[in-house]
Scaffold this active site. Structure first.
Site, PDB file in Angstrom:
ATOM      1  N   ASP A 102       0.854  -1.188   0.000  1.00 49.06           N
ATOM      2  CA  ASP A 102       0.000   0.000   0.000  1.00 49.06           C
ATOM      3  C   ASP A 102       0.887   1.235   0.000  1.00 49.06           C
ATOM      4  OD1 ASP A 102       0.825  -0.219   2.696  1.00 49.06           O
ATOM      5  OD2 ASP A 102      -1.017   0.718   3.430  1.00 49.06           O
ATOM      6  N   HIS A 136      11.234  -9.282   0.811  1.00 48.86           N
ATOM      7  CA  HIS A 136      10.989  -7.841   0.657  1.00 48.86           C
ATOM      8  C   HIS A 136      12.310  -7.079   0.855  1.00 48.86           C
ATOM      9  CE1 HIS A 136       9.268  -3.852   1.415  1.00 48.86           C
ATOM     10  NE2 HIS A 136       8.177  -4.305   0.818  1.00 48.86           N
ATOM     11  N   PHE A 182       6.624   1.670  -4.210  1.00 48.10           N
ATOM     12  CA  PHE A 182       8.016   1.889  -3.789  1.00 48.10           C
ATOM     13  C   PHE A 182       8.531   3.304  -4.101  1.00 48.10           C
ATOM     14  CE2 PHE A 182       7.819  -2.739  -4.111  1.00 48.10           C
ATOM     15  CZ  PHE A 182       8.414  -3.130  -2.926  1.00 48.10           C
ATOM     16  N   TYR A 222       2.910   4.765   0.790  1.00 51.42           N
ATOM     17  CA  TYR A 222       3.527   5.350   1.976  1.00 51.42           C
ATOM     18  C   TYR A 222       2.501   6.237   2.675  1.00 51.42           C
ATOM     19  CZ  TYR A 222       7.957   3.972  -0.224  1.00 51.42           C
ATOM     20  OH  TYR A 222       8.984   3.267  -0.802  1.00 51.42           O
TER      21      TYR A 222
END
Length: 261
Positions: A96, A225, A109, A98
């Site tokens: 989701d 991740h 990202f 920031y």
């Protein structure tokens, strides 16, 4: 990766009093406009918003915005606007947006102009440098991945909005029904694509891709991740994964231009 102080223009944790974040979604911006999107994206989105899940999500978004709650990002459909469906060569899945002021810009990202590079993205750039020898990006646009989107890299979060300071706050609102459908449609399309699945959340979507990949035309790469909490951990450490070079070599075999990471 080490960046000089001159690369950091704003502290994303600080909000000036009385000044709304530049990326705040306003009530007047909802629902997001479809006109700038290609027909394939428009049809997918229109179908979703007519569905019971879409109608429920629309109601939640309107209620929250009317109540003055702060949602990000302002450009909800930016990933689709920059990467037309028919141009998608690579899919990078995030979770989701920031949740800090001025950070999210509608691309997984990626952060907006003059924002401090988050730790996960910093590790992405470190791995690109290790894998391909590409210099670290610098300057006020260093953390923006618009340059990837314009080359056919769809930077897709599975939830497209978030409330300020509340990570994953919209993750059960219905966005995943839309983004799961998008993943399925991309995987079903006959044009080969590379899917980068970093972390357990992204990898939970692999069945949507593999169900449409019996002929093996898609490249599916998995790693932890890139967060500092998991980037070096086994069994699939992100650091050293070599995904960026693998994608480019695969694209060249597909007679497509490699990505300028």
């Amino acid at each position: 990766m080490r960046l000089s102080q001159s690369d950091f223009f704003n502290d994303p944790g600080v909000e000036l009093k009385g000044v709304p974040p530049s990326n705040q979604l306003q009530a007047a911006d909802w629902p997001p406009r479809l006109e700038a999107l290609t027909q394939a994206w428009q049809e997918l989105l229109e179908g979703f918003w007519r569905s019971p899940t879409g109608l429920s999500l629309d109601q939640k978004m309107r209620a929250g915005l009317s109540a003055g709650r702060v949602f990000f990002p302002q450009a909800v459909y930016k990933a689709f606007a920059l990467t037309p469906f028919e141009n998608v060569k690579v899919v990078v899945l995030g979770q989701d947006p920031y949740h800090g002021p001025d950070q999210a810009e509608g691309l997984a990202f990626s952060v907006g102009l003059a924002q401090k590079i988050p730790p996960s993205l910093r590790n992405v750039f470190k791995e690109i440098q290790r894998d391909l020898g590409v210099a670290m990006p610098t300057g006020p646009q260093a953390g923006s991945l618009v340059r990837w989107s314009e080359q056919g890299v769809l930077l897709l979060n599975t939830a497209l909005t978030v409330e300020q300071s509340l990570p994953a706050s919209h993750s059960k609102w219905g966005w995943e029904v839309l983004t799961d459908k998008i993943i399925q449609e991309l995987a079903e399309h006959p044009e080969p694509k590379a899917f980068l699945l970093w972390g357990a959340h992204a990898q939970s979507k692999s069945s949507l891709i593999e169900a449409m990949n019996s002929d093996g035309r898609h490249l599916v790469l998995k790693a932890n991740h890139p967060s500092p909490l998991s980037a070096l951990r086994p069994p699939l450490p992100f650091m050293g994964c070599g995904h960026f070079g693998q994608v480019n070599r695969w694209l060249e075999r597909q007679k497509k231009k490699p990505i300028r990471w």
